[in-house]
Every structure is written in structure tokens, then in C-alpha cells.
Design an enzyme around this catalytic site. Sequence first.
Site, PDB file in Angstrom:
ATOM      1  N   ASP A 248      71.576  56.226  60.437  1.00  0.00           N
ATOM      2  CA  ASP A 248      70.561  57.076  61.057  1.00  0.00           C
ATOM      3  C   ASP A 248      71.091  57.756  62.305  1.00  0.00           C
ATOM      4  O   ASP A 248      72.269  57.657  62.639  1.00  0.00           O
ATOM      5  CB  ASP A 248      69.264  56.307  61.334  1.00  0.00           C
ATOM      6  N   LYS A 270      66.528  58.615  61.407  1.00  0.00           N
ATOM      7  CA  LYS A 270      65.335  58.077  62.061  1.00  0.00           C
ATOM      8  C   LYS A 270      65.393  58.235  63.571  1.00  0.00           C
ATOM      9  O   LYS A 270      66.419  58.083  64.195  1.00  0.00           O
ATOM     10  CB  LYS A 270      65.184  56.590  61.735  1.00  0.00           C
TER      11      LYS A 270
END
Length: 457
Positions: A248, A270
Amino acid sequence: MDHLPIFCQLRDRDCLIVGGGDVAERKARLMLEAGARLTVNALTFIPQFTVWANEGMLTLVEGPFDETLLDSCWLAIAATDDDTVNQRVSDAAESRRIFCNVVDAPKAASFIMPSIIDRSPLMVAVSSGGTSPVLARLLREKLESLLPQHLGQVARYAGQLRARVKKQFATMGERRRFWEKFFVNDRLAQSLANADEKAVNATTERLFSEPLDHRGEVVLVGAGPGDAGLLTLKGLQQIQQADIVVYDRLVSDDIMNLVRRDADRVFVGKRAGYHCVPQEEINQILLREAQKGKRVVRLKGGDPFIFGRGGEELETLCHAGIPFSVVPGITAASGCSAYSGIPLTHRDYAQSVRLVTGHLKTGGELDWENLAAEKQTLVFYMGLNQAATIQEKLIAFGMQADMPVALVENGTSVKQRVVHGVLTQLGELAQQVESPALIIVGRVVGLRDKLNWFSNY
């Protein structure tokens, strides 16, 4: 090739070291580890030699070099600080056709000692042919970081299984695929290191019973807070063994550059309040790729079990029966505080530290009364968007308005920036900072002016 690399079987064979100082002690330690029957000849000895002699591990002969000591030897080392004596040892050994190493004089030696990476029974030797020992040492250190510490135990266990593998798998291709899965199985390596016989047997039987094409696993790896130098050795080993890496936004480019070149990479992007890929879909990606027989690394910023939702991902794998393991990472609180000159605990200011998420589920509420207590440090993860609320609540529940606060942006990286002030300014300060950032609240922040070592920002 100026030298032929060989590995000598010295167990219970007579060997001689001439010299009784620190250099001789280092050579003696290696010879003893190899099981040699060792004699050491010198005018004087440092205390360690006396300890070994009293324990019956070697024989000391005090006095000038006695070349008759070579008569029954297989190997000799000249390690005195007298070049003349060292040359005499070399000449006497040469006349008897005995290999002799002369410390710091490769041209006078019939063999040289390499830098050694010991994962017995696996051994790696590195040599520059005596031309650049420092280069050989640096290369050894690099290799040390790449080879797991438990590799020797895995290699020994593999030797016990060779006959069974040969019996069960008919072709060389099948055996090769089995061993490839075997040697990268992190759970097996850890179980062997822990001497957990039950877990070792369970993992072994699973390796033998499942089809070769369906032996995937997932490793959660904490990438640390940003600086690639803070990635653990085990984390580095795992990303260099991965078939696919799911990562991420908090994983730095420097760390991604360490991933095995031919590994597939899946970005799931994310950050607090925004998910390029929903968590449930991430769970399914891990599951799907592991079921294909791949070695999957889920690479997360910081530590996967500290506000990283690692537990949720593993629950999905556990339910599906997919093997998994976890490599912890340096969490952002530890890394960012250290690189900002802010100790999280201090005898005078903070006897505890709390790691707090600023990104709660809808309807969630923090225990503000306890968070506002004195003599502690608060570290808020994902708290930028809630900075004004954090400020308001802490003051409302009794925290002093002049409590020092710091916000660390891109902690531990070359882009790190720290802004600091007092609690009444927290909401305003948050407007000056971009994610990823960490909020630190406590009297320890006041130490930053003295302890900041990393940057002036």
C-alpha cells in the site's frame, strides 16, 4: 583462478597455531568450532587460551616455535606479530607438505582464510585472494543479511527427508518443486528454530500431502515507517523470496526497490479515509493468489499488527486453511519519535505511552478521560482529519492547554518534516501537514530541541 576453494574436514585431526595473541585467538576459535585437535605454541598467551586449556579443549606449548610440533599436523596457522617467526613456520610446514596460513601475509601462505557465513551444515566462504580483506568482509556482511539465521536447521532437516522425498516424488522436476517450497516455508523454519516438534511434523505432513501446485502461503511483513534501512533482515529476506507482493501507499519506493525483480506487484493504495482497494477485496486477493500456489507477501507500512488490519487479513486466511506467518516491523510511533528526537517515555515526564487510532469506526468513541491523564505520551495514528476534535476533547477532559504537541510528516524519510507547538494549536498545526503523519502529545515533545539529531525541519 588463483586459489581453489575447498572445505576441510578437521574433526579430530591435529592442527597447530603458532601465536598466543588476539589474532591467534580468533583463528583458534574457528578451528575449535570445526572440531580440530588443536595445539597452540607461543611465548605468552592471552587469558582465553588458558580457559580453553583448562577445559581440555586444546593443548598449550609455551616457548619458542618448535617445528617438531608440525610432524603430526594436517594444518597450521602462523599468527604471531613477528614476521621472521611466521616465515619459519611457513617454511617448516612447506617442507612437510602441510598447508599453512600466515596471517596478513598471503604470499607467504599456502592457503588463505576466507570470510565465513556459517549456517551449518550450509557454509559460504568469501575471499578476495588476500588482496582486499575489507571488501571480503563487507560482502560477507551483505550475504549475512540475505541468508536466514535458521537456514542451517532447515538444511539439516532436509537431509533427514531426502530418502522420503526420493521415494514419494518420481521425477527430478517434482522433487525440485518440493524442495523449492520446502526451503522458503517460513513457518517450518520458525518451528525448527523453536524446537517445536509438533508444528514441524504438522507442516512437513502438509507439504507432503498437498499437491505440489497448491502450496501457497502468505507472509505479512512490516516495512517500517519509511527509511529502507529500518526494514528488518527477515523482512528483506521475505520480499526477496516473494512471487507476488501486495503493498500500500505507506511502503516507500526505496523498500519496493528491494523486492525481487521478477515478483508481481499489486498496489492497494490504502490511507486513512481512502481505500483504492476495499479491505475485503484485499483479503480476497491474498486468498486467491495463495490458492494458486504462490508465495504472497503482504507488505505494510510500520507494523502489520499495529493499526495495520493485519489481524483481519489473517482471519480470512485462517478460515480458508492457508498457511501464514508474520514478520513484525518498526511501528511508526517508534520510528517517527526516534527520528524526531522525541523519546516516548522518560523518567521525568512519561511513565507510559499509548498508541491511539484517530480513525474510528462510525459511532466509535475514545476513552478521553484516561487519555487526558498526566505522565504519559499519546501517539495518534491516522489523526490528521480529527486533530481539532482531539484538541477539543483532551482539553475538555482536563489536559493542560499548554501540553506540547508535535506532528511528524513522512517520518524517518528524507522528506520528514516536524511541526510542533502546544495543544491549543493542534487543529491549526494539522492544516500545515499532509498524510502520512503522526501526532505526538506529551511533555516529552519539549525535549525535541535538545535531542533532535535527524533534521532541522
